[in-house]
Motif scaffolding. Structure first.
Motif, PDB file in Angstrom:
ATOM      1  N   GLN A  98       6.335  27.420  57.810  1.00 16.78           N
ATOM      2  CA  GLN A  98       6.143  27.078  56.403  1.00 16.78           C
ATOM      3  C   GLN A  98       4.859  26.277  56.212  1.00 16.78           C
ATOM      4  O   GLN A  98       4.115  26.496  55.259  1.00 16.78           O
ATOM      5  CB  GLN A  98       7.337  26.255  55.906  1.00 16.78           C
ATOM      6  CG  GLN A  98       8.645  27.033  55.851  1.00 16.78           C
ATOM      7  CD  GLN A  98       9.788  26.186  55.310  1.00 16.78           C
ATOM      8  OE1 GLN A  98       9.594  25.035  54.945  1.00 16.78           O
ATOM      9  NE2 GLN A  98      10.979  26.765  55.264  1.00 16.78           N
ATOM     10  N   SER A  99       4.594  25.354  57.113  1.00 15.05           N
ATOM     11  CA  SER A  99       3.372  24.558  57.011  1.00 15.05           C
ATOM     12  C   SER A  99       2.131  25.430  57.164  1.00 15.05           C
ATOM     13  O   SER A  99       1.096  25.173  56.552  1.00 15.05           O
ATOM     14  CB  SER A  99       3.372  23.452  58.070  1.00 15.05           C
ATOM     15  OG  SER A  99       4.418  22.533  57.842  1.00 15.05           O
ATOM     16  N   GLY A 100       2.241  26.488  57.975  1.00 19.60           N
ATOM     17  CA  GLY A 100       1.124  27.417  58.130  1.00 19.60           C
ATOM     18  C   GLY A 100       0.790  28.127  56.838  1.00 19.60           C
ATOM     19  O   GLY A 100      -0.389  28.351  56.528  1.00 19.60           O
ATOM     20  N   VAL A 101       1.810  28.473  56.059  1.00 19.92           N
ATOM     21  CA  VAL A 101       1.579  29.082  54.745  1.00 19.92           C
ATOM     22  C   VAL A 101       0.779  28.124  53.871  1.00 19.92           C
ATOM     23  O   VAL A 101      -0.209  28.502  53.233  1.00 19.92           O
ATOM     24  CB  VAL A 101       2.926  29.427  54.071  1.00 19.92           C
ATOM     25  CG1 VAL A 101       2.696  29.906  52.635  1.00 19.92           C
ATOM     26  CG2 VAL A 101       3.668  30.487  54.876  1.00 19.92           C
ATOM     27  N   ALA A 102       1.217  26.867  53.843  1.00 14.99           N
ATOM     28  CA  ALA A 102       0.540  25.875  53.016  1.00 14.99           C
ATOM     29  C   ALA A 102      -0.905  25.662  53.470  1.00 14.99           C
ATOM     30  O   ALA A 102      -1.817  25.519  52.647  1.00 14.99           O
ATOM     31  CB  ALA A 102       1.306  24.552  53.044  1.00 14.99           C
ATOM     32  N   MET A 103      -1.142  25.654  54.764  1.00 16.36           N
ATOM     33  CA  MET A 103      -2.485  25.394  55.269  1.00 16.36           C
ATOM     34  C   MET A 103      -3.441  26.548  54.967  1.00 16.36           C
ATOM     35  O   MET A 103      -4.613  26.325  54.672  1.00 16.36           O
ATOM     36  CB  MET A 103      -2.436  25.131  56.779  1.00 16.36           C
ATOM     37  CG  MET A 103      -1.740  23.823  57.151  1.00 16.36           C
ATOM     38  SD  MET A 103      -2.461  22.364  56.334  1.00 16.36           S
ATOM     39  CE  MET A 103      -4.082  22.337  57.081  1.00 16.36           C
ATOM     40  N   LEU A 104      -2.943  27.794  55.003  1.00 18.47           N
ATOM     41  CA  LEU A 104      -3.822  28.921  54.685  1.00 18.47           C
ATOM     42  C   LEU A 104      -4.168  28.916  53.197  1.00 18.47           C
ATOM     43  O   LEU A 104      -5.307  29.220  52.816  1.00 18.47           O
ATOM     44  CB  LEU A 104      -3.159  30.245  55.079  1.00 18.47           C
ATOM     45  CG  LEU A 104      -4.112  31.446  55.239  1.00 18.47           C
ATOM     46  CD1 LEU A 104      -5.218  31.133  56.225  1.00 18.47           C
ATOM     47  CD2 LEU A 104      -3.345  32.682  55.669  1.00 18.47           C
ATOM     48  N   LEU A 105      -3.209  28.539  52.359  1.00 15.05           N
ATOM     49  CA  LEU A 105      -3.514  28.385  50.942  1.00 15.05           C
ATOM     50  C   LEU A 105      -4.525  27.262  50.717  1.00 15.05           C
ATOM     51  O   LEU A 105      -5.389  27.342  49.843  1.00 15.05           O
ATOM     52  CB  LEU A 105      -2.234  28.107  50.152  1.00 15.05           C
ATOM     53  CG  LEU A 105      -1.247  29.283  50.046  1.00 15.05           C
ATOM     54  CD1 LEU A 105       0.059  28.810  49.399  1.00 15.05           C
ATOM     55  CD2 LEU A 105      -1.840  30.429  49.256  1.00 15.05           C
ATOM     56  N   ALA A 106      -4.429  26.211  51.522  1.00 14.08           N
ATOM     57  CA  ALA A 106      -5.389  25.109  51.425  1.00 14.08           C
ATOM     58  C   ALA A 106      -6.797  25.581  51.793  1.00 14.08           C
ATOM     59  O   ALA A 106      -7.789  25.120  51.210  1.00 14.08           O
ATOM     60  CB  ALA A 106      -4.969  23.948  52.315  1.00 14.08           C
ATOM     61  N   ALA A 107      -6.914  26.497  52.747  1.00 15.18           N
ATOM     62  CA  ALA A 107      -8.224  27.040  53.115  1.00 15.18           C
ATOM     63  C   ALA A 107      -8.849  27.764  51.929  1.00 15.18           C
ATOM     64  O   ALA A 107     -10.056  27.652  51.677  1.00 15.18           O
ATOM     65  CB  ALA A 107      -8.086  27.997  54.301  1.00 15.18           C
ATOM     66  N   ASN A 108      -8.034  28.486  51.184  1.00 16.87           N
ATOM     67  CA  ASN A 108      -8.525  29.140  49.971  1.00 16.87           C
ATOM     68  C   ASN A 108      -9.045  28.102  48.980  1.00 16.87           C
ATOM     69  O   ASN A 108     -10.113  28.270  48.383  1.00 16.87           O
ATOM     70  CB  ASN A 108      -7.388  29.959  49.352  1.00 16.87           C
ATOM     71  CG  ASN A 108      -7.787  30.630  48.065  1.00 16.87           C
ATOM     72  OD1 ASN A 108      -7.407  30.188  46.983  1.00 16.87           O
ATOM     73  ND2 ASN A 108      -8.553  31.704  48.155  1.00 16.87           N
ATOM     74  N   GLY A 109      -8.305  27.007  48.829  1.00 17.11           N
ATOM     75  CA  GLY A 109      -8.748  25.944  47.938  1.00 17.11           C
ATOM     76  C   GLY A 109     -10.016  25.266  48.407  1.00 17.11           C
ATOM     77  O   GLY A 109     -10.866  24.884  47.595  1.00 17.11           O
ATOM     78  N   PHE A 110     -10.178  25.122  49.705  1.00 13.44           N
ATOM     79  CA  PHE A 110     -11.380  24.491  50.241  1.00 13.44           C
ATOM     80  C   PHE A 110     -12.612  25.327  49.916  1.00 13.44           C
ATOM     81  O   PHE A 110     -13.658  24.794  49.536  1.00 13.44           O
ATOM     82  CB  PHE A 110     -11.253  24.318  51.756  1.00 13.44           C
ATOM     83  CG  PHE A 110     -12.437  23.650  52.394  1.00 13.44           C
ATOM     84  CD1 PHE A 110     -12.609  22.275  52.287  1.00 13.44           C
ATOM     85  CD2 PHE A 110     -13.383  24.388  53.086  1.00 13.44           C
ATOM     86  CE1 PHE A 110     -13.714  21.656  52.863  1.00 13.44           C
ATOM     87  CE2 PHE A 110     -14.489  23.781  53.663  1.00 13.44           C
ATOM     88  CZ  PHE A 110     -14.644  22.405  53.548  1.00 13.44           C
ATOM     89  N   GLY A 111     -12.496  26.652  50.018  1.00  9.29           N
ATOM     90  CA  GLY A 111     -13.619  27.521  49.659  1.00  9.29           C
ATOM     91  C   GLY A 111     -13.988  27.375  48.201  1.00  9.29           C
ATOM     92  O   GLY A 111     -15.169  27.344  47.832  1.00  9.29           O
ATOM     93  N   THR A 112     -12.977  27.250  47.341  1.00 12.90           N
ATOM     94  CA  THR A 112     -13.227  27.054  45.920  1.00 12.90           C
ATOM     95  C   THR A 112     -13.921  25.723  45.667  1.00 12.90           C
ATOM     96  O   THR A 112     -14.837  25.618  44.842  1.00 12.90           O
ATOM     97  CB  THR A 112     -11.893  27.110  45.142  1.00 12.90           C
ATOM     98  OG1 THR A 112     -11.175  28.277  45.525  1.00 12.90           O
ATOM     99  CG2 THR A 112     -12.131  27.132  43.660  1.00 12.90           C
ATOM    100  N   LEU A 113     -13.486  24.690  46.365  1.00 14.75           N
ATOM    101  CA  LEU A 113     -14.032  23.348  46.179  1.00 14.75           C
ATOM    102  C   LEU A 113     -15.526  23.295  46.481  1.00 14.75           C
ATOM    103  O   LEU A 113     -16.313  22.725  45.719  1.00 14.75           O
ATOM    104  CB  LEU A 113     -13.273  22.361  47.067  1.00 14.75           C
ATOM    105  CG  LEU A 113     -13.790  20.928  47.094  1.00 14.75           C
ATOM    106  CD1 LEU A 113     -13.644  20.294  45.721  1.00 14.75           C
ATOM    107  CD2 LEU A 113     -13.058  20.110  48.144  1.00 14.75           C
ATOM    108  N   ILE A 114     -15.926  23.889  47.581  1.00 15.84           N
ATOM    109  CA  ILE A 114     -17.329  23.840  47.995  1.00 15.84           C
ATOM    110  C   ILE A 114     -18.231  24.428  46.912  1.00 15.84           C
ATOM    111  O   ILE A 114     -19.291  23.880  46.577  1.00 15.84           O
ATOM    112  CB  ILE A 114     -17.523  24.600  49.329  1.00 15.84           C
ATOM    113  CG1 ILE A 114     -16.770  23.899  50.458  1.00 15.84           C
ATOM    114  CG2 ILE A 114     -19.003  24.717  49.667  1.00 15.84           C
ATOM    115  CD1 ILE A 114     -17.206  22.472  50.710  1.00 15.84           C
ATOM    116  N   ILE A 115     -17.811  25.545  46.335  1.00 19.31           N
ATOM    117  CA  ILE A 115     -18.623  26.193  45.306  1.00 19.31           C
ATOM    118  C   ILE A 115     -18.564  25.420  43.997  1.00 19.31           C
ATOM    119  O   ILE A 115     -19.588  25.227  43.325  1.00 19.31           O
ATOM    120  CB  ILE A 115     -18.155  27.644  45.098  1.00 19.31           C
ATOM    121  CG1 ILE A 115     -18.376  28.453  46.389  1.00 19.31           C
ATOM    122  CG2 ILE A 115     -18.907  28.291  43.941  1.00 19.31           C
ATOM    123  CD1 ILE A 115     -19.805  28.474  46.884  1.00 19.31           C
TER     124      ILE A 115
END
Length: 466
Positions: free
Chosen positions: A258-275
């Motif tokens: 379950q934590s892995g699901v959350a972390m992969l979604l967080a990676a998507n958010g990190f890409g958004t943040l940088i831009i």
């Protein structure tokens, strides 16, 4: 004495505006609640349906999109009849009540019913909220920064909510995440009710059908908005992979938790943040179109990379590759979505703005209505590779539409003709008479009651639009 240049406003300078600060904080609170629900809903679907979770999520999100497409224009037609502040507070209260019921369900059909109620309230809330911001920030540069701040807030939610969820899931059941959502909506309601929100003044006259159609008419007649429709499709195609397929990809293909699901979604958010952090100055320098087209191209690349990942051999390296792909999709999404509000504002009169925001809300979610079932049902039937190839083709079609319909040269002011009797004579005070019944003038051009067609040059002559 030499005149000193006026410093451009920054995102942080917006927070000196009391009402904007409260609305922004209300948005952040509601977003973080929604982010927790995104994680919890995927895990609830997996708990109830196992390997068929993608189909359940696809169906639930399809219901959400059907509600968004149908409800938002109706709300735009009637929202002027209600005090906007109380309207927004009431919708937040409904949303809080619905999510509190989600932890207690044990049947898949119950997910569908509650999602329909929840998203009906959201479909009324979001375009109303979006239309408020230009009214309290009339300065164009302030509004541009507010758009970036809104995207940044959404980005931080996308990044931090899954991380908070991952931490929480190590000590509590995912059902408690729904409680966090309800708290977020409640805080948002309190902040909105303490904010001074102007009610709608002049509105577009006409019947209910006229009011509900005005936003769609502006979209159909404005070239840049037709291009935006194509970009909406690109965002939906790539975003469906993130929203629908993450839980099954992590649990069944990568063997994660379950934590892995959350972390992969967080990676998507990190890409958004940088831009999102770098966009305001880029938009000021280049304009919205180049930024949004580049974002759409990034999403197509992200989908192509996801296809390659789906056919690759198993290995530990796939975790790192998946993180990179999810981050690329987040970056492209930010580049397309952040300038969208600016494009809508540029394309409408203040009286028509709520209807146009509602039209964008419905039309963008119509794109998701196409891609969510594909991501859910096709994945269950044919697997990730076939599904992601299909979505990549759809994204390619979307960016092609955008490039063909949104011209590179897109000036705000356009020269055009009016025939006497088709426009208020006061609007022709600056016009030049060019024929017995024709007047020509130039101004910032948008589609409205007196400008119903987009000017097109024929043999070097401006078109008549009245």
């Amino acid at each position: 004495m030499r005149k000193m240049p006026v410093a451009a406003p920054t995102i942080t300078s917006l927070f000196t505006h009391r009402d904007y600060l409260r609305l922004f904080t209300a948005q952040v609170s509601a977003l973080f609640g929604t982010g927790l629900t995104t994680v919890a809903l995927g895990l609830l679907a997996y708990e109830l349906a196992g390997a068929d979770a993608a189909a359940v999520l696809g169906t639930a999100l399809t219901i959400k999109m059907m509600v968004y497409v149908t409800v938002a224009p109706i709300v735009a037609a009637y929202a002027h009849r209600f005090p906007r502040r109380l309207f927004l507070v009431g919708l937040n209260t409904i949303r809080a009540g619905v999510v509190l019921a989600l932890p207690f369900i044990d049947q898949i059909w119950q997910i569908y019913v509650l999602i329909a109620v929840l998203q009906t309230a959201s479909a009324a809330f979001t375009p109303t909220y979006q239309a408020v911001i230009p009214d309290i920030l009339p300065d164009e540069r302030d509004y541009t920064r507010a758009l970036s701040a809104a995207q940044l807030a959404a980005t931080m939610e996308t990044l931090l909510s899954p991380m908070l969820a991952a931490a929480a899931l190590s000590v509590i059941s995912f059902h408690w995440l729904f409680v966090g959502t309800a708290v977020g909506f409640a805080i948002s309601a309190v902040l909105v009710i303490t904010t001074r929100i102007p009610d709608v003044g002049a509105i577009t006259e006409g019947t209910f059908r006229d009011r509900i159609a005005v936003g769609m008419r502006i979209f159909a007649a404005t070239p840049r908005l037709r291009g935006l429709l194509g970009l909406n499709l690109v965002v939906a195609a790539a975003g469906s992979v993130i929203m629908v397929n993450t839980v099954n990809y992590v649990r069944d293909t990568l063997g994660g938790t379950q934590s892995g699901v959350a972390m992969l979604l967080a990676a998507n958010g990190f890409g958004t943040l940088i831009i999102a952090l770098s966009l305001p100055r880029v938009i000021d320098r280049l304009g919205a179109r180049p930024v949004m087209v580049a974002g759409a191209a990034t999403l197509v690349v992200g989908l192509g990379s996801a296809v390659a990942l789906s056919i690759a051999d198993a290995g530990e390296w796939r975790w790192g590759a998946a993180v990179a792909v999810w981050a690329v999709v987040g970056a492209g999404t930010a580049a397309v979505l952040t300038p969208t509000g600016q494009v809508l504002r540029r394309s409408s009169q203040p009286a028509d703005r709520p209807a146009l925001f509602a039209a964008q809300f419905s039309l963008s979610h119509l794109a998701w209505l196409i891609t969510y079932p594909i991501a859910g049902w096709l994945t269950t039937a044919a697997g990730f590779t076939t599904t992601w190839v299909t979505l990549a083709v759809i994204a390619g079609a979307g960016i092609t539409v955008a490039l063909r319909t949104w011209p590179r040269h897109d000036p705000a002011e356009l020269t055009h003709l009016h025939e006497v009797g088709t426009i208020d004579p006061a609007r022709l005070a600056d016009a030049v008479r060019v024929a017995e019944r024709l007047y020509q003038h130039t101004h910032e051009f948008v589609i409205d009651a007196e400008h119903r067609r987009w000017p097109t040059r024929a043999a070097g002559q401006p078109a008549m639009v009245g």
